[in-house]
Design a protein around this motif. Sequence first.
Motif, PDB file in Angstrom:
ATOM      1  N   UNK A  10      -9.530   4.450   1.735  1.00  0.00           N
ATOM      2  CA  UNK A  10      -9.167   5.839   1.579  1.00  0.00           C
ATOM      3  C   UNK A  10      -7.656   4.904   2.102  1.00  0.00           C
ATOM      4  N   UNK A  11      -7.322   4.558   3.085  1.00  0.00           N
ATOM      5  CA  UNK A  11      -6.455   3.930   3.801  1.00  0.00           C
ATOM      6  C   UNK A  11      -5.602   2.720   4.232  1.00  0.00           C
ATOM      7  N   UNK A  12      -6.000   2.005   3.191  1.00  0.00           N
ATOM      8  CA  UNK A  12      -5.778   0.243   2.754  1.00  0.00           C
ATOM      9  C   UNK A  12      -6.154  -0.211   4.142  1.00  0.00           C
ATOM     10  N   UNK A  13      -6.764  -0.229   5.097  1.00  0.00           N
ATOM     11  CA  UNK A  13      -7.341  -0.281   6.068  1.00  0.00           C
ATOM     12  C   UNK A  13      -8.974  -1.069   6.054  1.00  0.00           C
TER      13      UNK A  13
ATOM     14  N   UNK B 261       3.491   1.251  -4.351  1.00  0.00           N
ATOM     15  CA  UNK B 261       3.570   2.192  -3.570  1.00  0.00           C
ATOM     16  C   UNK B 261       2.408   2.899  -2.787  1.00  0.00           C
ATOM     17  N   UNK B 262       2.303   3.071  -1.475  1.00  0.00           N
ATOM     18  CA  UNK B 262       1.376   3.523  -0.955  1.00  0.00           C
ATOM     19  C   UNK B 262       1.272   5.594  -0.460  1.00  0.00           C
TER      20      UNK B 262
ATOM     21  N   UNK C 187      -5.269   0.413  15.186  1.00  0.00           N
ATOM     22  CA  UNK C 187      -3.351  -0.581  15.294  1.00  0.00           C
ATOM     23  C   UNK C 187      -3.183  -0.701  13.648  1.00  0.00           C
ATOM     24  N   UNK C 188      -4.247  -1.345  12.356  1.00  0.00           N
ATOM     25  CA  UNK C 188      -3.380  -1.323  11.404  1.00  0.00           C
ATOM     26  C   UNK C 188      -3.180  -0.192  10.576  1.00  0.00           C
ATOM     27  N   UNK C 189      -3.364   0.990  11.031  1.00  0.00           N
ATOM     28  CA  UNK C 189      -3.037   2.145  11.005  1.00  0.00           C
ATOM     29  C   UNK C 189      -2.178   2.550  11.137  1.00  0.00           C
ATOM     30  N   UNK C 190      -1.412   2.121  12.340  1.00  0.00           N
ATOM     31  CA  UNK C 190      -0.325   2.740  12.510  1.00  0.00           C
ATOM     32  C   UNK C 190       0.991   1.576  11.881  1.00  0.00           C
ATOM     33  N   UNK C 191       0.507   0.359  12.119  1.00  0.00           N
ATOM     34  CA  UNK C 191       1.742  -0.699  11.299  1.00  0.00           C
ATOM     35  C   UNK C 191       1.370  -0.033   9.852  1.00  0.00           C
ATOM     36  N   UNK C 192       0.530   0.789   9.598  1.00  0.00           N
ATOM     37  CA  UNK C 192       0.693   1.014   7.244  1.00  0.00           C
ATOM     38  C   UNK C 192       1.660   2.408   7.284  1.00  0.00           C
TER      39      UNK C 192
ATOM     40  N   UNK D 221      -3.294   2.796  -6.631  1.00  0.00           N
ATOM     41  CA  UNK D 221      -3.781   3.564  -5.811  1.00  0.00           C
ATOM     42  C   UNK D 221      -4.302   4.638  -7.581  1.00  0.00           C
ATOM     43  N   UNK D 222      -5.386   5.116  -7.370  1.00  0.00           N
ATOM     44  CA  UNK D 222      -5.753   6.122  -8.699  1.00  0.00           C
ATOM     45  C   UNK D 222      -5.216   7.765  -8.380  1.00  0.00           C
ATOM     46  N   UNK D 223      -5.886   8.340  -9.356  1.00  0.00           N
ATOM     47  CA  UNK D 223      -5.282   9.503  -8.857  1.00  0.00           C
ATOM     48  C   UNK D 223      -6.836  10.233  -7.799  1.00  0.00           C
ATOM     49  N   UNK D 224      -7.603   9.307  -8.093  1.00  0.00           N
ATOM     50  CA  UNK D 224      -8.545   9.889  -6.925  1.00  0.00           C
ATOM     51  C   UNK D 224      -8.771  10.219  -5.364  1.00  0.00           C
ATOM     52  N   UNK D 225      -7.818   9.750  -5.313  1.00  0.00           N
ATOM     53  CA  UNK D 225      -7.133   9.316  -3.563  1.00  0.00           C
ATOM     54  C   UNK D 225      -7.468   7.566  -3.250  1.00  0.00           C
TER      55      UNK D 225
END
Length: 358
Positions: free
Chosen positions: A87-90, A283-284, A28-33, A55-59
């Motif tokens: 990797x995904x903010x969650x 920025x994501x 649900x949180x990934x969808x909210x992102x 957010x670094x260049x390594x992803x």
Amino acid sequence: MKKVINKSLLLIVIALFSNTTNAQKNEEKLKAIQFHNKAVYLMEDIWMRDPYIELAPDGYYYLSCTRQNSNLKLEAPKGGIEVFKSRDLVSWESLGVIWNTSQSAWGQEMEKRAVSSENMHNIKEAMVWAPESHFINGKWVIVYTSNQGASNLMLSKGAELKEPFAEPFGQDFGKHHDPAIFMDGKTPWLIDKCAEITQLKEDFSGFIGEPVKIGPSNRKMGHEGCYIVKIKNKYVLFGTAWSTDTMRHGTYNLYYATADKVTGPYNERKFAGRFLGHGTPFKDKNGNWWCTAFYNASKPVLSGDDAKQMDLTDTAYTINKQGLTLVPIEFKIVNGDVKVIVKDANYATPGKEEVQKF
């Protein structure tokens, strides 16, 4: 034997149910992102203040923040910096304490001060406050302040956020409340003190010139938590203040002003977001902007509806739970100027106690 087996089965069922529930919450949180229209509450068990995300260049996203020394499990009077990555903010993973005060001459001096009569906060620990980890030119540039009134700047040896860290200023970086870095092309600037900016050398080995005072044309920006982003050809200066202009009364808010040059002049102070004090925009991977938010209050967390109705002038209030909250924002050009838009209604408008009229 039967009771033991039944108990074991029950524990297995509970664990499976818990894992399923957590997986559903994360989905649900990934969808909210992805939707980018509502605040997302994360890292529920982590005590933090002043979260900064890069957010670094390594992803990976890297999160640095104020932590209590007890969270870091350091023996007093040591302080330190813990960093998390995702990797995904969650889903976040702790990298542990990447640096502690005993590992540098500057930090050792802070430890001595913490246990001496010069101690500024009656806490016999050298606490690191508001660390920010910026990835610039293939290295990490870390700036932070402390509970002992001194600040520092450190550089990583390479692209990994780990020891050893160089301290190009030694113990002479000075006092910089809530220092942050803004890169204007290849030129680095230090922002602090709500608000001053000072140009840094490109290799971060020293300052160029004297500090320049900046801020809104019509009033003081606030008292802490400044940051600058550039949108098109406009510089957007953010700063933090309490809504009542009285420390720890009302809500901890974020404000902004814009200019055509980084050194100003900046126009009038405008409202960015309620409960977003010391929030840092980033920025994501989808190109969407977010602002970090955290618990800073003297009362239990309010609901968004209660915060809109209640009188919040007597002490400090928030709707942010302990942990990390990400609030969706966007920047729009309106009549030739930048407008900051907060997309979650609970954060988008000033409260009744707001002393400035917008």
